[in-house]
Scaffold this motif. Structure first.
Motif, PDB file in Angstrom:
ATOM      1  N   UNK A 182       0.812  -1.218   0.000  1.00  0.00           N
ATOM      2  CA  UNK A 182       0.000   0.000   0.000  1.00  0.00           C
ATOM      3  C   UNK A 182       0.844   1.265   0.000  1.00  0.00           C
ATOM      4  N   UNK A 183       2.150   1.117   0.083  1.00  0.00           N
ATOM      5  CA  UNK A 183       3.036   2.279   0.136  1.00  0.00           C
ATOM      6  C   UNK A 183       3.065   2.967  -1.224  1.00  0.00           C
ATOM      7  N   UNK A 184       3.044   4.300  -1.210  1.00  0.00           N
ATOM      8  CA  UNK A 184       3.002   5.071  -2.462  1.00  0.00           C
ATOM      9  C   UNK A 184       3.890   6.307  -2.333  1.00  0.00           C
ATOM     10  N   UNK A 185       4.922   6.383  -3.180  1.00  0.00           N
ATOM     11  CA  UNK A 185       5.860   7.509  -3.136  1.00  0.00           C
ATOM     12  C   UNK A 185       5.213   8.820  -3.561  1.00  0.00           C
ATOM     13  N   UNK A 186       4.085   8.766  -4.286  1.00  0.00           N
ATOM     14  CA  UNK A 186       3.433  10.001  -4.731  1.00  0.00           C
ATOM     15  C   UNK A 186       2.617  10.669  -3.635  1.00  0.00           C
ATOM     16  N   UNK A 187       2.442  10.026  -2.499  1.00  0.00           N
ATOM     17  CA  UNK A 187       1.742  10.678  -1.384  1.00  0.00           C
ATOM     18  C   UNK A 187       2.608  11.830  -0.886  1.00  0.00           C
ATOM     19  N   UNK A 188       2.091  13.053  -0.999  1.00  0.00           N
ATOM     20  CA  UNK A 188       2.869  14.230  -0.612  1.00  0.00           C
ATOM     21  C   UNK A 188       2.710  14.586   0.856  1.00  0.00           C
ATOM     22  N   UNK A 189       1.830  13.890   1.580  1.00  0.00           N
ATOM     23  CA  UNK A 189       1.612  14.193   2.992  1.00  0.00           C
ATOM     24  C   UNK A 189       0.892  13.009   3.633  1.00  0.00           C
ATOM     25  N   UNK A 190       0.955  12.893   4.961  1.00  0.00           N
ATOM     26  CA  UNK A 190       0.176  11.851   5.630  1.00  0.00           C
ATOM     27  C   UNK A 190      -1.325  11.983   5.365  1.00  0.00           C
ATOM     28  N   UNK A 191      -1.822  13.209   5.184  1.00  0.00           N
ATOM     29  CA  UNK A 191      -3.244  13.394   4.893  1.00  0.00           C
ATOM     30  C   UNK A 191      -3.601  12.777   3.551  1.00  0.00           C
ATOM     31  N   UNK A 192      -2.709  12.881   2.574  1.00  0.00           N
ATOM     32  CA  UNK A 192      -2.964  12.246   1.278  1.00  0.00           C
ATOM     33  C   UNK A 192      -2.939  10.729   1.417  1.00  0.00           C
ATOM     34  N   UNK A 193      -2.025  10.212   2.228  1.00  0.00           N
ATOM     35  CA  UNK A 193      -2.001   8.767   2.459  1.00  0.00           C
ATOM     36  C   UNK A 193      -3.307   8.308   3.091  1.00  0.00           C
ATOM     37  N   UNK A 194      -3.785   9.045   4.097  1.00  0.00           N
ATOM     38  CA  UNK A 194      -5.032   8.675   4.769  1.00  0.00           C
ATOM     39  C   UNK A 194      -6.196   8.706   3.796  1.00  0.00           C
ATOM     40  N   UNK A 195      -6.246   9.706   2.929  1.00  0.00           N
ATOM     41  CA  UNK A 195      -7.325   9.796   1.940  1.00  0.00           C
ATOM     42  C   UNK A 195      -7.263   8.633   0.968  1.00  0.00           C
ATOM     43  N   UNK A 196      -6.080   8.346   0.466  1.00  0.00           N
ATOM     44  CA  UNK A 196      -5.927   7.254  -0.501  1.00  0.00           C
ATOM     45  C   UNK A 196      -6.329   5.908   0.113  1.00  0.00           C
ATOM     46  N   UNK A 197      -5.885   5.645   1.339  1.00  0.00           N
ATOM     47  CA  UNK A 197      -6.240   4.387   1.991  1.00  0.00           C
ATOM     48  C   UNK A 197      -7.739   4.318   2.261  1.00  0.00           C
ATOM     49  N   UNK A 198      -8.338   5.449   2.633  1.00  0.00           N
ATOM     50  CA  UNK A 198      -9.773   5.486   2.869  1.00  0.00           C
ATOM     51  C   UNK A 198     -10.535   5.151   1.592  1.00  0.00           C
ATOM     52  N   UNK A 199     -10.052   5.665   0.464  1.00  0.00           N
ATOM     53  CA  UNK A 199     -10.698   5.363  -0.817  1.00  0.00           C
ATOM     54  C   UNK A 199     -10.518   3.894  -1.190  1.00  0.00           C
ATOM     55  N   UNK A 278      -7.254  13.109   8.128  1.00  0.00           N
ATOM     56  CA  UNK A 278      -6.517  12.359   9.138  1.00  0.00           C
ATOM     57  C   UNK A 278      -7.400  11.864  10.272  1.00  0.00           C
ATOM     58  N   UNK A 279      -8.565  12.495  10.438  1.00  0.00           N
ATOM     59  CA  UNK A 279      -9.397  12.202  11.605  1.00  0.00           C
ATOM     60  C   UNK A 279     -10.145  10.889  11.492  1.00  0.00           C
ATOM     61  N   UNK A 280     -10.673  10.597  10.306  1.00  0.00           N
ATOM     62  CA  UNK A 280     -11.493   9.388  10.163  1.00  0.00           C
ATOM     63  C   UNK A 280     -11.517   8.959   8.705  1.00  0.00           C
ATOM     64  N   UNK A 281     -12.240   7.873   8.433  1.00  0.00           N
ATOM     65  CA  UNK A 281     -12.339   7.369   7.065  1.00  0.00           C
ATOM     66  C   UNK A 281     -13.524   7.902   6.301  1.00  0.00           C
ATOM     67  N   UNK A 282     -14.143   8.952   6.804  1.00  0.00           N
ATOM     68  CA  UNK A 282     -15.335   9.482   6.162  1.00  0.00           C
ATOM     69  C   UNK A 282     -15.090  10.084   4.796  1.00  0.00           C
ATOM     70  N   UNK A 283     -13.861  10.545   4.537  1.00  0.00           N
ATOM     71  CA  UNK A 283     -13.555  11.142   3.238  1.00  0.00           C
ATOM     72  C   UNK A 283     -13.746  10.108   2.129  1.00  0.00           C
TER      73      UNK A 283
END
Length: 324
Positions: A182-199, A278-283
């Motif tokens: 699940x690791x992705x070098x294009x994630x520019x921030x932890x918030x982007x990682x959280x969004x991508x994983x949530x999706x 970052x708060x939850x998976x609602x995104x």
């Protein structure tokens, strides 16, 4: 500051006692003192969360004689993003020697591992610090930290493989190995990682990430996430983080960029604050619901820029139109 440092500075126990009584210093744990009179929770600084993490790492190193920062504390000193907001101070001793430590500090016992110098102290080298830390992190934290290490150039593909090898055999390694995919070098921030994983969890992985849009050779913008829709349009998701989307100049730039993108009538733009991502998976759930209403089907994009038709001219307000 540790008691050893106080002794070296010529501060005996009576001088330290006076500093503690008048509130100039506070005792953090046995033989470790905070020399900042402002309580941690009331400190105001742009890097507040990083400051709190580094503070925990120093507490561990100072509380353990000859302490070496390990795991998440070493990662905080290496400057990696994606770690928990609060860290438990931890450290190891050379050759795994035992020692009595203070409450609230964890003494780790590892076989010998490479170290690096850090401001006169020692911290675990990055691959080993990652291997020590990953089993103690959640999936989202672990993926965010690893993605950040790749994105910032701290690790390359070979280094990531080395971390996988070092994790093998540790308690919790089975779960950790499933996260590397699940690791992705294009994630520019932890918030982007959280969004991508949530999706991904919602069954709507992005069709593209860090995609550039152009129109007639003119750069319109690079966006965080993209989904290609059946009618030829695109759903774009932007994650607004304080570090990258604050200040009048940045807000103006964001507005111009978004206006250029939506001016083509080919993009639907959704924006989410990093704090919510970052708060939850609602995104991810919200994005999935929007994609369902737009009849999206997976259609991965290549990384070349996406070219859009020329933007439609914006009509002037009626009061500014020329008379016939």
């Amino acid at each position: 500051m540790s008691k050893t440092q106080c002794d070296a500075a010529g501060l005996d126990k009576y001088a330290v006692g006076r500093l503690l009584r008048n509130g100039t210093w506070t005792r953090v744990t046995r033989c470790v003192y905070d020399t900042d009179p402002v309580p941690v929770e009331r400190r105001r600084r742009d890097d507040y969360h990083d400051h709190v993490r580094r503070r925990a790492a120093w507490i561990g190193m100072l509380a353990v004689p000859d302490g070496i920062a390990t795991g998440v504390c070493a990662l905080a000193l290496h400057g990696l993003a994606g770690l928990p907001a609060r860290l438990v101070p931890e450290a190891a001793r050379p050759q795994g020697k035992d020692v009595a430590v203070s409450d609230g500090v964890v003494l780790r016992r590892y076989t010998p591992f490479p170290v690096e110098r850090y401001r006169g102290r020692r911290i675990a080298a990055l691959p080993h610090a990652l291997a020590q830390a990953l089993p103690h992190l959640t999936r989202d934290e672990a993926v965010a930290v690893l993605s950040n290490a790749l994105h910032e150039g701290h690790l390359d593909a070979g280094g990531m493989q080395r971390v996988r090898e070092l994790v093998r055999g540790r308690r919790g390694a089975a779960a950790v190995h499933g996260w590397f995919g699940l690791v992705e070098a294009r994630d520019a921030s932890p918030a982007e990682t959280a969004t991508r994983l949530s999706c991904i969890d919602q069954g709507v992985p992005p069709d593209g990430q860090q995609v550039t849009f152009t129109s007639d050779g003119v750069f319109l913008g690079r966006v965080d996430f993209v989904w290609r829709l059946p009618d030829g349009r695109y759903l774009v998701v932007e994650i607004d983080g304080r570090a990258f989307h604050s200040g009048a100049a940045m807000l103006a730039d964001d507005s111009l960029r978004q206006n250029g993108l939506v001016g083509t009538d080919r993009l639907i733009v959704l924006r989410f604050p990093a704090t919510r991502s970052l708060a939850d998976g609602g995104v991810g759930q919200e994005i999935a619901e929007r994609l369902a209403s737009l009849h999206w089907k997976p259609n991965p994009l290549h990384q070349a820029p996406v070219t859009l038709p020329l933007p439609l001219p914006v009509p002037l307000p009626s009061s500014r139109r020329r008379a016939p």
